[in-house]
Each structure stands twice: as C-alpha cells, then as structure tokens.
Design an enzyme around this catalytic site. Structure first.
Site, PDB file in Angstrom:
ATOM      1  CD  GLU A   1     -15.611 108.594  67.280  1.00 52.88           C
ATOM      2  OE1 GLU A   1     -14.515 109.051  66.917  1.00 52.88           O
ATOM      3  OE2 GLU A   1     -15.850 107.368  67.383  1.00 52.88           O
TER       4      GLU A   1
ATOM      5  CG  ASP B   1     -27.622 112.861  74.918  1.00 54.02           C
ATOM      6  OD1 ASP B   1     -27.328 112.302  73.851  1.00 54.02           O
ATOM      7  OD2 ASP B   1     -28.582 113.660  75.034  1.00 54.02           O
TER       8      ASP B   1
ATOM      9  CG  ASP C   1     -26.775 101.941  70.216  1.00 51.23           C
ATOM     10  OD1 ASP C   1     -25.851 101.118  70.074  1.00 51.23           O
ATOM     11  OD2 ASP C   1     -26.902 102.660  71.219  1.00 51.23           O
TER      12      ASP C   1
ATOM     13  CE  LYS D   1     -38.478  94.456  68.510  1.00 54.70           C
ATOM     14  NZ  LYS D   1     -38.586  94.327  69.952  1.00 54.70           N
TER      15      LYS D   1
ATOM     16  CG  ASP E   1     -22.679  96.149  60.927  1.00 51.74           C
ATOM     17  OD1 ASP E   1     -23.091  97.076  61.652  1.00 51.74           O
ATOM     18  OD2 ASP E   1     -22.739  94.952  61.261  1.00 51.74           O
TER      19      ASP E   1
ATOM     20  CB  THR F   1     -15.044 101.628  65.292  1.00 52.14           C
ATOM     21  OG1 THR F   1     -16.014 100.778  64.694  1.00 52.14           O
ATOM     22  CG2 THR F   1     -15.084 102.996  64.641  1.00 52.14           C
ATOM     23  NE  ARG F   2     -12.791  97.153  71.276  1.00 52.40           N
ATOM     24  CZ  ARG F   2     -12.570  97.331  72.575  1.00 52.40           C
ATOM     25  NH1 ARG F   2     -13.359  96.780  73.446  1.00 52.40           N
ATOM     26  NH2 ARG F   2     -11.565  98.064  72.984  1.00 52.40           N
ATOM     27  CE1 TYR F   3     -22.100  96.899  67.118  1.00 54.44           C
ATOM     28  CE2 TYR F   3     -21.893  97.428  64.786  1.00 54.44           C
ATOM     29  CZ  TYR F   3     -22.608  96.891  65.834  1.00 54.44           C
ATOM     30  OH  TYR F   3     -23.842  96.342  65.608  1.00 54.44           O
ATOM     31  CD  GLU F   4     -14.601  99.649  60.035  1.00 54.48           C
ATOM     32  OE1 GLU F   4     -14.436 100.715  60.670  1.00 54.48           O
ATOM     33  OE2 GLU F   4     -14.023  99.401  58.980  1.00 54.48           O
TER      34      GLU F   4
END
Ligand code: SAM
Length: 237
Positions: free
Chosen positions: A62, A119, A141, A145, A177, A216-219
């Site tokens: 992951e 990394d 991430d 831009k 998303d 996931t938390r972000y989702e």
C-alpha cells in the site's frame, strides 16, 4: 512541507501534505519506539516475502496508507498474506501501529504487516519483480495545479514501477474523489493499457466500492463532504 529529492524520476518531490502533524500521544510514541522497529521494512536490500515474513506468502503493497485503516482491515481479512505499507506522515504511521498492535479484545494484533515510515517508491524499487499480488494507491495527494502534475503518484514512472513489481494477474487498486486527478489517472492508465486491463464492465463498477475494499479515512471524509468517489481495479496483463 518535506520534499523527497533524488535523481530517480519515480521519486520527484511527491510529498504534498505534512510529514508531521499534532504531537503524538504517549501511547502512540511508545508504539513508534517499541513496535515500529520490530515490524519496520529493513533499510537496505531486497524487500521480499522470505525476508519479511519467512515464507513465500502472497504480498500486498500500500502506497501512502494514511492512518492505515485500509491496510489493517485487509491484513485482518487475509491473515496468510503479507502486507507492506509505506507512509511518510508520522501521525499516520502511529495510527497504523495502533491497528497493528490490536486492543487485546475485539481486534487481535496483526502479525502480517510491515511498515516503512517514508517514501513508498524507495521501498517498491527494492521489491523483486513480479513479486506482488496487490498494489493499493488510495486517494493519493492531488497536486491539483497543472504545473505540479508530474508530482502526482499516478504518472508513467510510478505506474511502470508498479507494473514491474506486480505478478501477471496481480491487481492494482486506485481510488480518488478528485475530478482533476480522475481525468489525469484515466489518461495515464490508458497509456499503460499494454500492461493493465481495466476490470470494469459498467459504470457501476467504478461508482460503487467493490467488495473486499475497506473504506479509508480520507474516503469517508470525502463522502461526508458530498464528494463522489471512484474506484478502479486493474489486472496486470
Ligand atoms: C490524501 S492522503 C490519503 C491517505 C490514505 N490512503 C487514505 O485514503 O486515507 C495521501 C497520503 O499519501 C502520502 N504520501 C505522499 N507522498 C508519499 C510517498 N512518496 N510515499 C508514500 N506515501 C506518500 C501522504 O503522506 C498522505 O498520507
């Protein structure tokens, strides 16, 4: 912001957010000091199943696991498989260690997870070719831009690396998303269609979270904000 710099085109300043957030709680610091050294991916040399787990089990990788909830849920689902996760955000590593440690009640400790605080691409390069059964890139991430597009994890260098490390028939799962990232990712993956087969038969397949794909938390945050989330499964040819 911490930037990863190296001459390698697959490690170009990809860290967008913070490497450190709130101070760690005492219990989290204790896990960083005592548990992390026991389950850390070794600093140099090959990152294979034998070295990490002492046998030839299927391997999952992951990239940027955030708080580690997806990695932990998958590791719990597949106890005979090995999970390698990398994340430069120390608070995320600490949260993942809480999952790995278990709470001696409902959640047993996980013995099949190895973690790199750093990394992901540096570790991925050390995985033997065709060694991985699954690679996960969930809500990378955005680097929204256009002039930062090269820094997105979904780019030719990292995708070639993922292709090299997946075994034929192995699966690459990607979720986002972010509409700009979505368009960019579809374009990149189209360029890599000689390596990957997109496992979608209808729109339903990328609009609905597939089975065996923990949230996931972000989702969860994205959905709470009313964002659409898109799910992609690609099979290595
Ligand atoms: C938007 S967050 C998503 C986290 C998690 N996958 C989720 O869905 O909740 C993106 C994550 O990628 C991590 N990241 C950024 N650059 C990375 C790199 N080079 N290697 C590994 N992780 C990285 C960030 O620290 C951050 O935790």
């Amino acid at each position: 912001m911490t930037a990863y710099k190296s001459g390698d085109p697959t490690t170009l300043n990809r860290l967008y957010g913070r490497a450190k957030g709130k101070p760690l709680r005492a219990g989290q610091q204790e896990l960083i000091d005592s548990l992390l050294p026991r389950i850390a991916v070794p600093d140099g040399g090959e990152v294979g199943a034998q070295r990490l787990f002492g046998d030839d089990r299927p391997l999952h990788f992951e990239i940027g696991f955030g708080g580690g909830e997806h990695m932990a849920a998958r590791a719990d689902m597949l106890p005979d498989h090995g999970f390698i996760g990398a994340e430069p955000f120390v608070n995320g590593v600490a949260q993942a260690l809480v999952h790995v440690a278990g709470d001696h009640g409902q959640h047993p400790p996980l013995g099949n997870v190895r973690i790199r605080h750093g990394d992901a691409l540096e570790v991925l390069r050390r995985v033997p070719d065709s060694a991985l059964s699954f690679v996960y890139l969930l809500h990378p991430d955005p680097w929204p831009k256009a002039r930062h597009a090269k820094r997105r994890m979904m780019n030719d260098g990292p995708v070639d690396l993922i292709a090299a490390k997946l075994k034929p028939g192995g699966e690459f799962r990607f979720g986002t998303d972010h509409p700009v990232y979505l368009a960019h990712a579809l374009m990149v993956m189209r360029r890599h269609r000689h390596q990957f087969e997109w496992l979608a038969e209808s729109a339903e397949d990328f609009l609905t979270r597939p089975a065996g794909w923990p949230e996931t938390r972000y989702e969860a945050k994205a959905r709470a904000q009313g964002h659409e989330v898109w799910y992609f499964r690609y099979r290595r040819k």
